[in-house]
Design a protein around this motif. Structure first.
Motif, PDB file in Angstrom:
ATOM      1  N   ILE A   1       7.269   7.166   7.923  1.00  0.00           N
ATOM      2  CA  ILE A   1       6.295   8.082   7.322  1.00  0.00           C
ATOM      3  C   ILE A   1       4.911   7.511   7.595  1.00  0.00           C
ATOM      4  CG2 ILE A   1       5.440   9.158   5.208  1.00  0.00           C
ATOM      5  CD1 ILE A   1       8.239   8.777   4.009  1.00  0.00           C
ATOM      6  N   LYS A   2       4.104   8.300   8.291  1.00  0.00           N
ATOM      7  CA  LYS A   2       2.732   7.893   8.596  1.00  0.00           C
ATOM      8  C   LYS A   2       1.865   8.247   7.387  1.00  0.00           C
ATOM      9  CE  LYS A   2      -0.733   8.499  12.166  1.00  0.00           C
ATOM     10  NZ  LYS A   2      -0.921   9.036  13.511  1.00  0.00           N
ATOM     11  N   LEU A   3       1.166   7.245   6.870  1.00  0.00           N
ATOM     12  CA  LEU A   3       0.368   7.447   5.667  1.00  0.00           C
ATOM     13  C   LEU A   3      -1.118   7.260   5.968  1.00  0.00           C
ATOM     14  CD1 LEU A   3       2.734   5.435   3.358  1.00  0.00           C
ATOM     15  CD2 LEU A   3       2.433   7.910   3.342  1.00  0.00           C
ATOM     16  N   LEU A   4      -1.884   8.260   5.583  1.00  0.00           N
ATOM     17  CA  LEU A   4      -3.328   8.256   5.786  1.00  0.00           C
ATOM     18  C   LEU A   4      -4.014   8.446   4.442  1.00  0.00           C
ATOM     19  CD1 LEU A   4      -3.379  10.791   8.739  1.00  0.00           C
ATOM     20  CD2 LEU A   4      -3.849   8.373   8.948  1.00  0.00           C
ATOM     21  N   ARG A   5      -5.245   8.045   4.356  1.00  0.00           N
ATOM     22  CA  ARG A   5      -6.034   8.272   3.140  1.00  0.00           C
ATOM     23  C   ARG A   5      -6.256   9.769   2.946  1.00  0.00           C
ATOM     24  NH1 ARG A   5      -8.352  10.337  -0.414  1.00  0.00           N
ATOM     25  NH2 ARG A   5     -10.260   9.696  -1.423  1.00  0.00           N
ATOM     26  N   PHE A   6      -6.620  10.455   4.024  1.00  0.00           N
ATOM     27  CA  PHE A   6      -6.848  11.905   3.972  1.00  0.00           C
ATOM     28  C   PHE A   6      -5.918  12.582   4.971  1.00  0.00           C
ATOM     29  CE2 PHE A   6     -11.043  10.066   2.836  1.00  0.00           C
ATOM     30  CZ  PHE A   6     -11.199  10.635   1.584  1.00  0.00           C
ATOM     31  N   PRO A   7      -4.660  12.870   4.570  1.00  0.00           N
ATOM     32  CA  PRO A   7      -3.695  13.452   5.509  1.00  0.00           C
ATOM     33  C   PRO A   7      -4.168  14.786   6.101  1.00  0.00           C
ATOM     34  CG  PRO A   7      -2.669  12.988   3.368  1.00  0.00           C
ATOM     35  CD  PRO A   7      -4.116  12.685   3.236  1.00  0.00           C
ATOM     36  N   GLY A   8      -4.989  15.528   5.351  1.00  0.00           N
ATOM     37  CA  GLY A   8      -5.463  16.822   5.845  1.00  0.00           C
ATOM     38  C   GLY A   8      -6.647  16.713   6.784  1.00  0.00           C
ATOM     39  N   GLY A   9      -7.150  15.494   6.961  1.00  0.00           N
ATOM     40  CA  GLY A   9      -8.286  15.289   7.858  1.00  0.00           C
ATOM     41  C   GLY A   9      -9.600  15.767   7.297  1.00  0.00           C
ATOM     42  N   GLU A  10      -9.644  16.015   5.961  1.00  0.00           N
ATOM     43  CA  GLU A  10     -10.877  16.534   5.357  1.00  0.00           C
ATOM     44  C   GLU A  10     -12.011  15.507   5.378  1.00  0.00           C
ATOM     45  OE1 GLU A  10      -7.919  15.406   2.073  1.00  0.00           O
ATOM     46  OE2 GLU A  10      -7.865  16.568   3.908  1.00  0.00           O
ATOM     47  N   GLU A  11     -11.658  14.231   5.472  1.00  0.00           N
ATOM     48  CA  GLU A  11     -12.666  13.184   5.633  1.00  0.00           C
ATOM     49  C   GLU A  11     -12.123  12.180   6.626  1.00  0.00           C
ATOM     50  OE1 GLU A  11     -14.584  11.360   2.227  1.00  0.00           O
ATOM     51  OE2 GLU A  11     -14.146  13.151   1.040  1.00  0.00           O
ATOM     52  N   GLU A  12     -12.976  11.251   7.039  1.00  0.00           N
ATOM     53  CA  GLU A  12     -12.566  10.273   8.040  1.00  0.00           C
ATOM     54  C   GLU A  12     -11.580   9.258   7.474  1.00  0.00           C
ATOM     55  OE1 GLU A  12     -14.686   7.536  11.433  1.00  0.00           O
ATOM     56  OE2 GLU A  12     -15.956   8.775  10.156  1.00  0.00           O
ATOM     57  N   ASN A  13     -10.511   9.002   8.209  1.00  0.00           N
ATOM     58  CA  ASN A  13      -9.546   7.979   7.833  1.00  0.00           C
ATOM     59  C   ASN A  13      -9.901   6.676   8.533  1.00  0.00           C
ATOM     60  OD1 ASN A  13      -7.385   9.370   6.229  1.00  0.00           O
ATOM     61  ND2 ASN A  13      -7.352  10.665   8.037  1.00  0.00           N
ATOM     62  N   HIS A  14     -10.233   5.671   7.761  1.00  0.00           N
ATOM     63  CA  HIS A  14     -10.520   4.361   8.342  1.00  0.00           C
ATOM     64  C   HIS A  14      -9.301   3.452   8.255  1.00  0.00           C
ATOM     65  CE1 HIS A  14     -14.683   5.492   8.688  1.00  0.00           C
ATOM     66  NE2 HIS A  14     -14.735   5.759   7.406  1.00  0.00           N
ATOM     67  N   VAL A  15      -8.357   3.844   7.399  1.00  0.00           N
ATOM     68  CA  VAL A  15      -7.159   3.028   7.190  1.00  0.00           C
ATOM     69  C   VAL A  15      -5.923   3.899   7.365  1.00  0.00           C
ATOM     70  CG1 VAL A  15      -8.185   1.282   5.695  1.00  0.00           C
ATOM     71  CG2 VAL A  15      -7.368   3.418   4.701  1.00  0.00           C
ATOM     72  N   GLU A  16      -4.855   3.256   7.826  1.00  0.00           N
ATOM     73  CA  GLU A  16      -3.623   3.997   8.063  1.00  0.00           C
ATOM     74  C   GLU A  16      -2.479   2.999   8.207  1.00  0.00           C
ATOM     75  OE1 GLU A  16      -2.258   5.753  12.373  1.00  0.00           O
ATOM     76  OE2 GLU A  16      -4.198   6.375  11.617  1.00  0.00           O
ATOM     77  N   VAL A  17      -1.307   3.378   7.718  1.00  0.00           N
ATOM     78  CA  VAL A  17      -0.101   2.571   7.926  1.00  0.00           C
ATOM     79  C   VAL A  17       1.076   3.518   8.146  1.00  0.00           C
ATOM     80  CG1 VAL A  17      -0.820   0.591   6.493  1.00  0.00           C
ATOM     81  CG2 VAL A  17       0.550   2.412   5.471  1.00  0.00           C
ATOM     82  N   THR A  18       2.089   3.010   8.806  1.00  0.00           N
ATOM     83  CA  THR A  18       3.340   3.750   8.931  1.00  0.00           C
ATOM     84  C   THR A  18       4.400   2.933   8.207  1.00  0.00           C
ATOM     85  OG1 THR A  18       2.701   4.781  11.012  1.00  0.00           O
ATOM     86  CG2 THR A  18       5.056   4.674  10.538  1.00  0.00           C
TER      87      THR A  18
ATOM     88  N   LEU B   1      -4.584   2.941   0.046  1.00  0.00           N
ATOM     89  CA  LEU B   1      -5.429   3.349   1.174  1.00  0.00           C
ATOM     90  C   LEU B   1      -6.712   4.012   0.676  1.00  0.00           C
ATOM     91  CD1 LEU B   1      -2.754   4.720   3.690  1.00  0.00           C
ATOM     92  CD2 LEU B   1      -3.869   2.480   3.693  1.00  0.00           C
ATOM     93  N   LYS B   2      -6.604   4.809  -0.402  1.00  0.00           N
ATOM     94  CA  LYS B   2      -7.797   5.447  -0.986  1.00  0.00           C
ATOM     95  C   LYS B   2      -8.786   4.386  -1.433  1.00  0.00           C
ATOM     96  CE  LYS B   2      -5.644   9.631  -2.633  1.00  0.00           C
ATOM     97  NZ  LYS B   2      -4.652  10.053  -3.577  1.00  0.00           N
ATOM     98  N   GLU B   3      -8.268   3.346  -2.088  1.00  0.00           N
ATOM     99  CA  GLU B   3      -9.134   2.279  -2.599  1.00  0.00           C
ATOM    100  C   GLU B   3      -9.758   1.452  -1.460  1.00  0.00           C
ATOM    101  OE1 GLU B   3      -6.531  -0.057  -5.076  1.00  0.00           O
ATOM    102  OE2 GLU B   3      -5.877   1.758  -6.134  1.00  0.00           O
ATOM    103  N   ASN B   4      -9.120   1.460  -0.316  1.00  0.00           N
ATOM    104  CA  ASN B   4      -9.550   0.577   0.776  1.00  0.00           C
ATOM    105  C   ASN B   4      -9.935   1.335   2.038  1.00  0.00           C
ATOM    106  OD1 ASN B   4      -8.977  -2.316  -0.270  1.00  0.00           O
ATOM    107  ND2 ASN B   4      -7.208  -1.111  -0.886  1.00  0.00           N
ATOM    108  N   ASN B   5     -10.385   2.575   1.888  1.00  0.00           N
ATOM    109  CA  ASN B   5     -10.749   3.384   3.056  1.00  0.00           C
ATOM    110  C   ASN B   5     -12.178   3.057   3.492  1.00  0.00           C
ATOM    111  OD1 ASN B   5     -10.248   5.378   5.037  1.00  0.00           O
ATOM    112  ND2 ASN B   5     -11.405   6.872   3.853  1.00  0.00           N
ATOM    113  N   GLN B   6     -12.373   1.850   3.987  1.00  0.00           N
ATOM    114  CA  GLN B   6     -13.694   1.453   4.446  1.00  0.00           C
ATOM    115  C   GLN B   6     -13.671   1.207   5.944  1.00  0.00           C
ATOM    116  OE1 GLN B   6     -13.009  -1.142   1.627  1.00  0.00           O
ATOM    117  NE2 GLN B   6     -13.959   0.089   0.045  1.00  0.00           N
ATOM    118  N   LYS B   7     -14.784   1.545   6.536  1.00  0.00           N
ATOM    119  CA  LYS B   7     -14.939   1.283   7.957  1.00  0.00           C
ATOM    120  C   LYS B   7     -14.991  -0.217   8.159  1.00  0.00           C
ATOM    121  CE  LYS B   7     -17.288   4.140  11.232  1.00  0.00           C
ATOM    122  NZ  LYS B   7     -18.321   5.128  11.329  1.00  0.00           N
TER     123      LYS B   7
END
Length: 128
Positions: A41-58, A118-124
Motif C-alpha cells: 500500500i503506497k501511502l502519501l500525505r495527500f493521496p488526492g494530490g490536493e497539495e504537494e507530497n514531500h513524504v511517502e512510504v510503501t 506523514l501529515k506531521e512530517n510533510n516537510q520539504k
C-alpha cells in the motif's frame, strides 16, 4: 495440534481485510496485490494530490498463517522525504499500532498511523 477451524478463520479474516483495503485504496495505484497473503500500500500525505507530497512510504505486508492473532511480516519500501531518525520513529509507531490491534484486522489502523505520521512530517527536505 493444528486447529483447522482457526486456520480457516484466519484465512477468511485475511481475505475480508484485503477486500476492505481494496475498497479504500485504489487498486493498481495505491494498493498492489502480490499474492493472496502479500500486498503493498503506497501511502502519501495527500493521496488526492490536493497539495504537494514531500513524504511517502510503501507498506509491504505479508500475512503469517496465524494473522491477525499474530503480527504480519511488514517492511517499509520506497521511503521518500524521511530521515533515518524519522523512519525509525515511524517504524516504532507501526509496531505500537500492531501491538494494540493483535487479534483483529490491523492493517487499516497501521495505514492510518502511517498517514498521521506523514501529515506531521510533510516537510520539504532542505538541500545544503
Amino acid at each position: 495440534v493444528i486447529d483447522v477451524d482457526r486456520l480457516m478463520a484466519h484465512e477468511e479474516e485475511q481475505a475480508l481485510e484485503i477486500e476492505a483495503l481494496q475498497s479504500i485504496f485504489e487498486e493498481g495505484k495505491e494498493f498492489t496485490s502480490i499474492s493472496e497473503k502479500e500486498f503493498t500500500i503506497k501511502l502519501l500525505r495527500f493521496p488526492g494530490g490536493e497539495e504537494e507530497n514531500h513524504v511517502e512510504v510503501t507498506l509491504h505486508v505479508t500475512y503469517t498463517e496465524a494473522y491477525p492473532d499474530e503480527a504480519p511480516e511488514w517492511k517499509l519500501e520506497e521511503v521518500r522525504g524521511l530521515s533515518d531518525e524519522k523512519l525509525e520513529e515511524l517504524q516504532q509507531r507501526i509496531e505500537e499500532s500492531i501491538e494494540a490491534s493483535l487479534g483483529m484486522a490491523m492493517i487499516y489502523p497501521v495505514t492510518e498511523a502511517c498517514q498521521d505520521f506523514l501529515k506531521e512530517n510533510n516537510q520539504k527536505e532542505l538541500s545544503m
